[in-house]
Design an enzyme around this catalytic site. Structure first.
Site, PDB file in Angstrom:
ATOM      1  N   ASP A 294     -51.323  49.035 -37.426  1.00 47.77           N
ATOM      2  CA  ASP A 294     -52.542  49.260 -36.644  1.00 47.77           C
ATOM      3  C   ASP A 294     -52.914  50.733 -36.659  1.00 47.77           C
ATOM      4  O   ASP A 294     -53.970  51.114 -36.164  1.00 47.77           O
ATOM      5  CB  ASP A 294     -52.325  48.820 -35.192  1.00 47.77           C
ATOM      6  CG  ASP A 294     -52.670  47.353 -35.000  1.00 47.77           C
ATOM      7  OD1 ASP A 294     -53.276  46.755 -35.902  1.00 47.77           O
ATOM      8  OD2 ASP A 294     -52.331  46.810 -33.933  1.00 47.77           O
TER       9      ASP A 294
ATOM     10  N   ASP B 201     -52.201  36.711 -37.082  1.00 46.34           N
ATOM     11  CA  ASP B 201     -51.690  37.805 -36.245  1.00 46.34           C
ATOM     12  C   ASP B 201     -50.645  37.300 -35.255  1.00 46.34           C
ATOM     13  O   ASP B 201     -50.518  36.096 -34.997  1.00 46.34           O
ATOM     14  CB  ASP B 201     -52.890  38.413 -35.483  1.00 46.34           C
ATOM     15  CG  ASP B 201     -52.671  39.855 -35.064  1.00 46.34           C
ATOM     16  OD1 ASP B 201     -51.529  40.332 -35.134  1.00 46.34           O
ATOM     17  OD2 ASP B 201     -53.662  40.499 -34.642  1.00 46.34           O
TER      18      ASP B 201
HETATM   19  C1  DGJ Z   1     -53.601  43.432 -33.845  1.00 40.97           C
HETATM   20  C2  DGJ Z   1     -54.013  43.635 -35.272  1.00 40.97           C
HETATM   21  O1  DGJ Z   1     -53.091  44.406 -35.950  1.00 40.97           O
HETATM   22  C3  DGJ Z   1     -55.393  44.270 -35.281  1.00 40.97           C
HETATM   23  O2  DGJ Z   1     -55.772  44.566 -36.594  1.00 40.97           O
HETATM   24  C4  DGJ Z   1     -56.357  43.342 -34.629  1.00 40.97           C
HETATM   25  O3  DGJ Z   1     -56.459  42.173 -35.372  1.00 40.97           O
HETATM   26  C5  DGJ Z   1     -55.905  43.036 -33.216  1.00 40.97           C
HETATM   27  N1  DGJ Z   1     -54.555  42.578 -33.186  1.00 40.97           N
HETATM   28  C6  DGJ Z   1     -56.799  42.015 -32.576  1.00 40.97           C
HETATM   29  O4  DGJ Z   1     -56.330  41.604 -31.364  1.00 40.97           O
END
Ligand code: DGJ
Length: 734
Positions: free
Chosen positions: A554, A484
């Site tokens: 997200d 991430d």
């Molecule tokens: C952003 C990601 O896109 C989410 O799926 C998750 O992993 C969060 N970060 C966690 O901080």
């Protein structure tokens, strides 16, 4: 396989790249100025009748050293423009010499034609598996005074309507030069009026890659990222199209940049309605000191031509990115159905809670559990611990190994989340190495989500993270990693670079990330890697070289996901797009949708769940178990079939797309309707990509259809009742 060739017609001084699918023509004009003649549908023989005409135009000066008034760089379509020699359109490069001069004038120097494709060291790229798959033309230009060389690298691929392009600058002068701008490709299109619209993918966090289509008007239009990453705000892909181009007909040229940092796509419509298109690293905050005898290689651009609409363009990207960009054992493997605990627990979990989710997942047939953010350091919310990649013992009483072992005992695979490029002020790493944080010393840096970037351009910084990650990989059984990145770049300053090299920081950061990814993916080949940047902030072809899949957004709202997934498919394969069923009402939008709708939309990608399985009632659990089984049946078709867009959510209330197996014996149709009304019309859809000789049966209802009729007269949508309805229809040849 059709013949792939690059021919140099000596007399006409024309290069013809041709593979039976596309042709690309380049001409060396008087005094070695290199012009662009053509890119499009393939043809065999060129008679040299289409040399660019000459005309004396006011205020368009002459080619330096040539007194012919009708010969001007200001209008000539070129392959690589020069700066300061009376071409007033956007330049492909700006190179400053020690004298302070940034004038240059590149002319033909020599060329070579090679089998296969040269490797672009340290960069993601399209690769070949044998030299028969491609031919490369390296066309070298040289400044007319200085020993500065530019190699224009063109690779044409067998049996694909595809050419990749990149640029290499070589400094053979005795002094260093500063590259302030360098395009990976330039293409000047004459005023044929064919390409009068451009498609791009702008967006925002939780709203990535929204399809935008606009007329190309006079002046300059730029699609770019200045955020240090590909960005949610503007993806690194555009397509040039005609106003009549649709999914099934009309010309399209796709330009897909194999890079994950600041990018820029510039389009200029000039004084006589010609187009100049430039793609490359954004010159914003960029410069590169090139010492004597050094070279600089740009990332590459994948150009795809389609003469029959956007679906054909996308299909070529899907195949190429799956087959010759993605690497490793998972690129052709079916991806596991996972459950991720992020939207189920956020930071609030313990080993016990995780085990309960895993127990439920095992009962439902889910194949992998992914432990998301919050398992390391002392991370209870998002303001600490980034950089401390060791288990949070108070939270995970059984330790990470205990969780992984438990998950495996239950028959599932185990995945883990990391955000390796970041540092929290509240972390052990910061305590020990405050200087690892990217900032100008003495100047307080901007925080975002309470976190900062590590200076990944520094070897010791990368190693500090890499050592910790390797320790986990070597002690805990990990099958999958989610990589991430949750902020944009700021304070781009590197303490190891001299004042005149500071403009290199952002690109060096990315080269560092690429090197780290190369090392880890090479040494842990069994791990399935998923890219992520707050959802799809780094959904690009560069990352796909290291990781075959990416978290699409997200935003897990099924309705908004239809738009996101639809437009993402323009440039990226379905096997790269992960999609999860989450809770209803949805956490991002508050919208309620049925489990069926959420399932159908997520099953149109690499499928998984992201909700608290413990909170479900018996009926929901039963439905999820059925969804898991259905996905297992359709998985090869979804992940590796041909994807065809039928009805765009950007154009109305109805959505449709489908998947067809390579042998056309199987197909899956997705139908969606957004809003209802009391007197709903009966909607219809025509299918595509089927074999017209075949008879297909609906696997569920056993109804039979002829391929021919489904594609010619189509079928009705179900008479949906209520908002946000979807239907999947699975067809098999009988
Ligand atoms: C952003 C990601 O896109 C989410 O799926 C998750 O992993 C969060 N970060 C966690 O901080």
């Amino acid at each position: 396989m059709s013949k792939t060739n690059v021919i140099f017609h000596q007399e006409e001084k024309v290069f013809h790249l041709n593979n039976g699918k596309v042709s690309y023509l380049i001409q060396i004009e008087e005094d070695g100025v290199v012009s662009h003649l053509y890119f499009g549908k393939s043809f065999e023989s060129y008679s040299n009748h289409k040399k660019y005409p000459r005309r004396d135009r006011g205020f368009s000066g002459n080619v330096p050293g040539n007194s012919e008034r009708a010969y001007s760089k200001d209008t000539l379509p070129q392959e690589f423009s020069s700066h300061g020699s009376m071409d007033y359109r956007i330049p492909s490069s700006i190179i400053r010499r020690e004298s302070g001069s940034n004038l240059h004038d590149f002319r033909y120097f020599d060329y070579r034609i090679e089998d296969g494709k040269p490797e672009l060291k340290g960069l993601p790229q399209v690769y070949t598996e044998s030299d028969e798959e491609a031919k490369t033309l390296v066309l070298t230009l040289k400044d007319r005074d200085q020993e500065i060389y530019v190699d224009l690298i063109y690779t044409i691929y067998s049996d694909r309507p595809t050419i990749t392009r990149s640029t290499k600058v070589r400094n053979l002068t005795a002094n260093s030069i500063s590259i302030e701008k360098i395009a990976s490709m330039q293409m000047d299109l004459t005023n044929s009026g064919i390409y009068d619209e451009v498609i791009s993918l702008p967006g925002a966090h939780v709203q990535e890659r929204q399809l935008q289509r606009e007329k190309i008007n006079a002046g300059i239009k730029t699609f770019e990222s200045r955020r240090g990453t590909t960005s949610h705000q503007m993806n690194s892909f555009i397509a040039l199209v005609n106003h009549d181009t649709n999914e099934f007909s009309g010309p399209a040229i796709g330009l897909n940049f194999v890079y994950s940092g600041n990018h820029s796509f510039e389009i200029e419509k000039d004084q006589i309605d010609q187009l100049r298109v430039l793609v490359g690293i954004n010159d914003y905050n960029f410069s590169w000191q090139l010492n004597s005898k050094e070279s600089f290689q740009t990332p590459e651009v994948i150009m795809v031509y389609s003469d029959s609409g956007l679906n054909q363009m996308s299909d070529n990207y899907h195949h190429l990115l799956r087959e010759r960009v993605a690497r490793g054992i998972h690129k052709d493997r079916q991806r596991p159905i996972l459950v991720n605990n992020w939207e189920a627990t956020y930071f609030d979990f313990t080993s016990e809670k995780i085990k309960k989710i895993v127990d439920e997942a095992a009962k439902l047939g889910i194949e992998m559990f992914v432990l998301d953010d919050g398992w390391f350091g002392h991370r209870d919310n998002d303001d600490s611990s980034l950089g401390d990649w060791f288990e949070y013992k108070e939270k995970l009483s059984d330790g990470l190994k205990g969780v992984s072992d438990y998950v495996h005992q239950k028959g599932l695979k185990f995945g883990l989340w990391f955000e390796p490029e970041m540092i929290s002020i509240d972390s052990k790493l910061y305590e020990q190495h405050p200087d690892y944080l990217m900032q100008e010393p003495g100047r307080s840096p901007s925080a975002s989500r309470d976190q900062h970037l590590l200076d990944m351009g520094r070897k010791e910084v990368r190693e500090a993270v890499e050592t910790q990650i390797r320790k986990i990989f070597d002690t805990v059984n990990i099958d999958y990693v989610k990589w991430d990145m949750n902020r944009s770049m700021s304070d781009a300053y590197s303490i190891i670079l001299n004042a005149q090299n500071q403009g290199e920081t952002a690109h060096r950061y990315l080269l560092g990330v690429y090197e780290l990814l190369e090392n880890l993916t090479r040494d842990y080949p069994e791990i399935l890697w998923e890219g992520c940047s707050g959802g799809g902030g780094r959904f690009d072809t560069g990352f796909l070289y290291y990781m075959p899949q990416s978290w699409t957004s997200d935003n897990t709202d099924a309705v908004e996901r239809m738009n996101i997934q639809y437009s993402t498919s323009l440039a990226y394969p379905i096997s790269s797009m992960t999609a999860h069923v989450s809770a209803s009402p949805n956490h991002q939008t508050g919208r309620s949708t049925s489990l069926k709708t959420r399932g159908d939309v997520a099953m149109s990608g690499v499928f998984g769940y992201e909700l608290d399985l413990e909170q479900l009632n018996a009926a929901e659990k039963e439905e999820i178990a059925e969804q898991v089984q259905s996905y297992q049946e359709i998985r090869p078709l979804v992940q590796y079939g041909d994807f065809i867009r039928l009805k765009s959510p950007y154009k109305g209330n109805n959505v449709a797309w489908m998947f067809v197996s390579q042998d056309q014996k199987e197909a899956l149709l997705f139908l969606g309707r957004i809003l209802t009304n009391a007197q709903a019309v009966f909607n219809e859809v025509k299918l595509a990509g089927l074999n017209k000789e075949f008879v297909y049966e609906d696997v569920e209802t056993k109804e039979k259809y002829y391929g021919d009729e489904l594609m010619t007269i189509g079928m009705y949508y179900p008479d949906f009742y209520g908002d946000y309805q979807t239907q999947m229809i699975h067809l098999r040849k009988i």
